[in-house]
Motif scaffolding. Structure first.
Motif, mmCIF file in Angstrom:
data_model
loop_
_atom_site.group_PDB
_atom_site.id
_atom_site.type_symbol
_atom_site.label_atom_id
_atom_site.label_comp_id
_atom_site.label_asym_id
_atom_site.label_seq_id
_atom_site.Cartn_x
_atom_site.Cartn_y
_atom_site.Cartn_z
ATOM 1 N N ALA A 290 0.863 -1.185 0.000
ATOM 2 C CA ALA A 290 0.000 0.000 0.000
ATOM 3 C C ALA A 290 0.893 1.227 0.000
ATOM 4 C CB ALA A 290 -0.926 0.013 1.208
ATOM 5 N N GLY A 291 0.688 2.091 -0.980
ATOM 6 C CA GLY A 291 1.503 3.298 -1.071
ATOM 7 C C GLY A 291 0.671 4.538 -0.882
ATOM 8 N N PRO A 296 -0.739 3.686 4.236
ATOM 9 C CA PRO A 296 0.399 3.222 5.037
ATOM 10 C C PRO A 296 0.634 4.061 6.290
ATOM 11 C CG PRO A 296 1.022 3.634 2.738
ATOM 12 C CD PRO A 296 -0.310 4.283 2.968
ATOM 13 N N CYS A 297 -0.014 5.226 6.390
ATOM 14 C CA CYS A 297 0.277 6.158 7.485
ATOM 15 C C CYS A 297 -0.874 6.350 8.462
ATOM 16 C CB CYS A 297 0.664 7.525 6.907
ATOM 17 S SG CYS A 297 2.106 7.497 5.823
ATOM 18 N N ASP A 298 -2.070 6.624 7.955
ATOM 19 C CA ASP A 298 -3.167 7.086 8.814
ATOM 20 C C ASP A 298 -3.499 6.136 9.971
ATOM 21 O OD1 ASP A 298 -3.198 9.200 7.125
ATOM 22 O OD2 ASP A 298 -5.141 8.782 6.212
ATOM 23 N N PRO A 299 -3.593 4.808 9.737
ATOM 24 C CA PRO A 299 -3.934 3.944 10.873
ATOM 25 C C PRO A 299 -2.920 4.012 12.009
ATOM 26 C CG PRO A 299 -4.304 2.783 8.806
ATOM 27 C CD PRO A 299 -3.575 4.051 8.469
ATOM 28 N N HIS A 300 -1.677 4.377 11.694
ATOM 29 C CA HIS A 300 -0.665 4.454 12.741
ATOM 30 C C HIS A 300 -0.915 5.630 13.689
ATOM 31 C CE1 HIS A 300 1.783 1.148 11.419
ATOM 32 N NE2 HIS A 300 1.774 1.611 10.186
ATOM 33 N N TYR A 301 -1.640 6.649 13.246
ATOM 34 C CA TYR A 301 -2.004 7.737 14.153
ATOM 35 C C TYR A 301 -2.944 7.223 15.240
ATOM 36 C CZ TYR A 301 0.331 11.466 11.631
ATOM 37 O OH TYR A 301 1.293 12.274 11.099
ATOM 38 N N MET A 302 -3.877 6.360 14.852
ATOM 39 C CA MET A 302 -4.782 5.785 15.830
ATOM 40 C C MET A 302 -4.052 4.792 16.739
ATOM 41 S SD MET A 302 -8.373 3.765 15.188
ATOM 42 C CE MET A 302 -7.560 2.383 14.370
ATOM 43 N N LEU A 303 -3.217 3.935 16.149
ATOM 44 C CA LEU A 303 -2.505 2.939 16.944
ATOM 45 C C LEU A 303 -1.560 3.596 17.942
ATOM 46 C CD1 LEU A 303 -1.704 0.326 14.153
ATOM 47 C CD2 LEU A 303 -3.433 0.139 15.949
ATOM 48 N N TRP A 304 -0.885 4.651 17.516
ATOM 49 C CA TRP A 304 0.027 5.398 18.390
ATOM 50 C C TRP A 304 -0.731 5.971 19.585
ATOM 51 C CZ3 TRP A 304 -0.235 10.972 18.506
ATOM 52 C CH2 TRP A 304 0.782 11.593 19.226
ATOM 53 N N GLN A 305 -1.888 6.523 19.323
ATOM 54 C CA GLN A 305 -2.686 7.115 20.392
ATOM 55 C C GLN A 305 -3.255 6.043 21.318
ATOM 56 O OE1 GLN A 305 -5.913 9.506 18.909
ATOM 57 N NE2 GLN A 305 -5.934 10.824 20.712
ATOM 58 N N LEU A 306 -3.655 4.905 20.752
ATOM 59 C CA LEU A 306 -4.186 3.823 21.572
ATOM 60 C C LEU A 306 -3.125 3.225 22.483
ATOM 61 C CD1 LEU A 306 -6.472 1.971 18.993
ATOM 62 C CD2 LEU A 306 -7.219 3.292 20.982
ATOM 63 N N ARG A 307 -1.913 3.100 21.962
ATOM 64 C CA ARG A 307 -0.837 2.560 22.794
ATOM 65 C C ARG A 307 -0.588 3.451 23.998
ATOM 66 N NH1 ARG A 307 1.242 0.742 17.718
ATOM 67 N NH2 ARG A 307 2.346 2.709 17.375
ATOM 68 N N ALA A 319 -2.991 -6.100 10.444
ATOM 69 C CA ALA A 319 -3.135 -5.645 9.062
ATOM 70 C C ALA A 319 -1.985 -4.734 8.653
ATOM 71 C CB ALA A 319 -4.466 -4.919 8.884
ATOM 72 N N MET A 320 -1.612 -3.805 9.531
ATOM 73 C CA MET A 320 -0.532 -2.880 9.191
ATOM 74 C C MET A 320 0.816 -3.604 9.116
ATOM 75 S SD MET A 320 -2.278 -0.313 8.595
ATOM 76 C CE MET A 320 -0.902 0.754 8.131
ATOM 77 N N THR A 321 1.001 -4.617 9.939
ATOM 78 C CA THR A 321 2.223 -5.415 9.839
ATOM 79 C C THR A 321 2.267 -6.161 8.514
ATOM 80 O OG1 THR A 321 2.362 -5.688 12.244
ATOM 81 C CG2 THR A 321 3.530 -7.301 10.887
ATOM 82 N N ALA A 322 1.143 -6.740 8.119
ATOM 83 C CA ALA A 322 1.089 -7.460 6.852
ATOM 84 C C ALA A 322 1.348 -6.539 5.670
ATOM 85 C CB ALA A 322 -0.281 -8.134 6.709
ATOM 86 N N ILE A 323 0.796 -5.325 5.719
ATOM 87 C CA ILE A 323 1.016 -4.363 4.641
ATOM 88 C C ILE A 323 2.489 -3.981 4.568
ATOM 89 C CG2 ILE A 323 0.617 -1.940 4.023
ATOM 90 C CD1 ILE A 323 -2.310 -2.365 4.769
ATOM 91 N N ALA A 324 3.111 -3.757 5.718
ATOM 92 C CA ALA A 324 4.522 -3.375 5.736
ATOM 93 C C ALA A 324 5.416 -4.483 5.208
ATOM 94 C CB ALA A 324 4.928 -2.997 7.154
ATOM 95 N N GLU A 325 5.018 -5.738 5.405
ATOM 96 C CA GLU A 325 5.842 -6.874 4.982
ATOM 97 C C GLU A 325 5.605 -7.274 3.532
ATOM 98 O OE1 GLU A 325 4.781 -9.838 7.820
ATOM 99 O OE2 GLU A 325 6.133 -9.062 9.387
ATOM 100 N N ASP A 363 3.081 10.011 -8.183
ATOM 101 C CA ASP A 363 3.435 10.057 -6.769
ATOM 102 C C ASP A 363 4.188 8.788 -6.356
ATOM 103 O OD1 ASP A 363 3.532 10.546 -4.048
ATOM 104 O OD2 ASP A 363 1.456 11.239 -3.932
ATOM 105 N N LEU A 364 5.351 8.982 -5.735
ATOM 106 C CA LEU A 364 6.173 7.857 -5.288
ATOM 107 C C LEU A 364 6.104 7.627 -3.789
ATOM 108 C CD1 LEU A 364 9.428 8.504 -7.384
ATOM 109 C CD2 LEU A 364 7.747 6.688 -7.744
ATOM 110 N N ARG A 365 5.365 8.440 -3.080
ATOM 111 C CA ARG A 365 5.360 8.329 -1.626
ATOM 112 C C ARG A 365 4.919 6.939 -1.170
ATOM 113 N NH1 ARG A 365 1.743 13.236 0.113
ATOM 114 N NH2 ARG A 365 0.672 12.452 -1.723
ATOM 115 N N GLU A 366 5.781 6.322 -0.375
ATOM 116 C CA GLU A 366 5.524 5.001 0.208
ATOM 117 C C GLU A 366 5.260 3.941 -0.857
ATOM 118 O OE1 GLU A 366 6.017 4.806 3.382
ATOM 119 O OE2 GLU A 366 6.063 6.978 3.703
ATOM 120 N N SER A 367 5.680 4.162 -2.094
ATOM 121 C CA SER A 367 5.423 3.171 -3.143
ATOM 122 C C SER A 367 6.147 1.874 -2.825
ATOM 123 C CB SER A 367 5.886 3.690 -4.498
ATOM 124 O OG SER A 367 5.784 2.663 -5.477
ATOM 125 N N PRO A 368 5.451 0.734 -2.824
ATOM 126 C CA PRO A 368 6.120 -0.549 -2.585
ATOM 127 C C PRO A 368 7.221 -0.841 -3.589
ATOM 128 C CG PRO A 368 3.742 -0.790 -2.410
ATOM 129 C CD PRO A 368 3.997 0.587 -2.958
#
Length: 450
Positions: A290-291, A296-307, A319-325, A363-368
């Motif tokens: 996911a690029g 690749p970014c937005d869900p981490h704002y929620m996860l960061w706050q939840l932690r 899901a985010m781990t699977a996307i990153a891998e 756009d190349l941002r976060e492109s796999p």
């Protein structure tokens, strides 16, 4: 944010514009066809279309971006926009009602300020709030009584109060009385004219009901409709929910595609069959990862706050781990495809077909594709790429040029990563070995697929 007043890219039809007035008078202005002066802070892939939409709707627009190179690209029209937006940009640049500046203090002369700056994550997947904090601090410092401030950048729940409402209160500018504050998340699908902002509803949550109504009045002409929620926090969470939903389903589509392959089935045919169900199913297509700036970014704002709150979200984490891998898995599959042909990685010639993160954009941002290229190169593969929208690619100090005619060269393997609209793939039929990671019906490759 939308394109309602000038969908054909032509210059907007204007009525006489008044001198700037207070945000409190925006509703009555809209009723009488009068427009406000709006400052758009941040002129990236969200801010520039936003500014052009507001200009097309008849507003006076001040576009603010602290990057002089970015302003230069806008003035010379070297920007990635929908074709209709390029027409709007040309019209805007010839209009005195559209002004570009690098001076943050320019927002003081506006009736409304819309903040559209990036909210990325760092290498540890922790939210990088530097640009957002700086933009909000500057807007607060230059805020004037009666002004409307609207945050659109995706961020954690509570951002609007933390970075705008509370600092304004500290300046003795009370939100809802002296100034007006709201969150209205951007909804832009780059490169997709079917999802242009003017065809998309806009969610708005103000600090007070008055803040919500003023924001709705300003943005109503740039969206298909307005959906009001009772707080900025609800609007902030709605955007995180949207993109987390997409992330989880992308991860699921990737996993189910691998399951199909394990059974000797073509994932695209299975997806087509499942998508015939008229209820309870939404097709998601697998890919190399996911690029872009959102998934690749937005869900981490929620996860960061939840932690920080010691709360768990195991499904989203997985899901985010699977996307990153996922890019690493694609690189591994490419190496296995070479091995199946009796080739090692050292000296093999691999072409990455399309490096932008999605079709129709540069756009190349976060492109796999970038991680796939890095991994293959580290194994000794000679990696090239072909992408008509990305003529040059600077990766870790190594500059590559897009192959103009990939069909004229010999490749040990072609990895189909991104297929832009109108791209011809006939040269792949019966030619080099192909690893198609798109699994989309629009990619018709026969004979040499692996």
């Amino acid at each position: 944010m939308g394109d309602e007043a000038s969908g054909d890219g032509g210059p907007p039809v204007r009525t006489a514009l008044p001198e700037p007035t207070t945000a409190a008078s925006l509703p009555s202005q809209a009723q009488h066809g009068r427009r406000a002066t709006v400052a758009v802070v941040g002129l990236g892939y969200v801010g520039l279309p936003t500014a052009l939409s507001l200009h097309a709707a008849g507003h006076l627009v001040i576009g603010v971006d602290t990057s002089e190179p970015r302003l230069g690209d806008i003035r010379s029209r070297r920007v990635d926009l929908l074709p209709s937006h390029h027409g709007r940009l040309s019209a805007a640049l010839h209009d005195t009602g559209f002004r570009l500046t690098a001076d943050p203090a320019a927002v003081a002369g506006a009736d409304a300020v819309i903040i559209c700056v990036p909210t990325p994550v760092d290498e540890q997947l922790v939210p990088d709030l530097h640009a957002l904090t700086a933009a909000c601090s500057s807007a607060v410092a230059h805020a004037t009584r009666g002004q409307l401030l609207v945050l659109t950048s995706t961020s954690y729940v509570g951002t609007t109060r933390d970075l705008l409402a509370e600092p304004l209160t500290a300046r003795e500018l009370r939100p809802g009385t002296d100034v007006f504050v709201a969150f209205a998340p951007e909804r832009i699908d780059p490169g997709n004219p079917a999802h242009s902002p003017d065809r998309t509803p806009r969610v708005i949550g103000g600090v007070t009901p008055r803040c919500t109504e003023l924001t709705a009045s300003l943005l109503a002409g740039t969206a298909s409709s307005v959906h009001r929620v009772d707080s900025p926090e609800a609007a902030e969470m709605s955007k995180l929910w949207e993109n987390t939903f997409r992330a989880v389903n992308i991860a699921l589509a990737n996993e189910l595609a691998e399951n199909c392959l394990a059974f000797g089935l073509d994932p695209r045919h299975v997806i087509e069959a499942a998508a015939t169900k008229p209820y309870g199913f939404m097709p998601f297509h697998p890919g190399a990862g996911a690029g872009g700036h959102c998934i690749p970014c937005d869900p981490h704002y929620m996860l960061w706050q939840l932690r920080a709150r010691k709360a768990a979200s195991p499904l989203v984490e997985a899901a985010m781990t699977a996307i990153a891998e996922r890019p690493a898995l694609v690189a591994k599959k490419a190496r296995e495809a070479l091995a199946a042909r009796g080739l090692g990685t050292t000296g093999s010639r691999v072409l990455i077909l399309g490096v932008a993160y999605k079709p129709g954009v540069a756009d190349l941002r976060e492109s796999p594709a970038l991680e796939i290229m890095d991994r293959l190169a580290a194994w000794g593969v000679t990696v090239e790429y072909a992408d008509p929208l990305v003529p040059l690619l600077d990766r870790n100090g190594v500059v590559r040029r897009s192959i103009h005619d990939p069909g004229a060269l010999d490749w040990d393997l072609v990895v189909v990563h991104t297929v832009h609209p109108g791209a011809g793939l006939d040269w792949l039929d019966g030619g080099p070995a192909v690893l198609d990671v798109t699994h989309r019906p629009t990619v018709a490759i026969s004979g040499a697929a692996v």
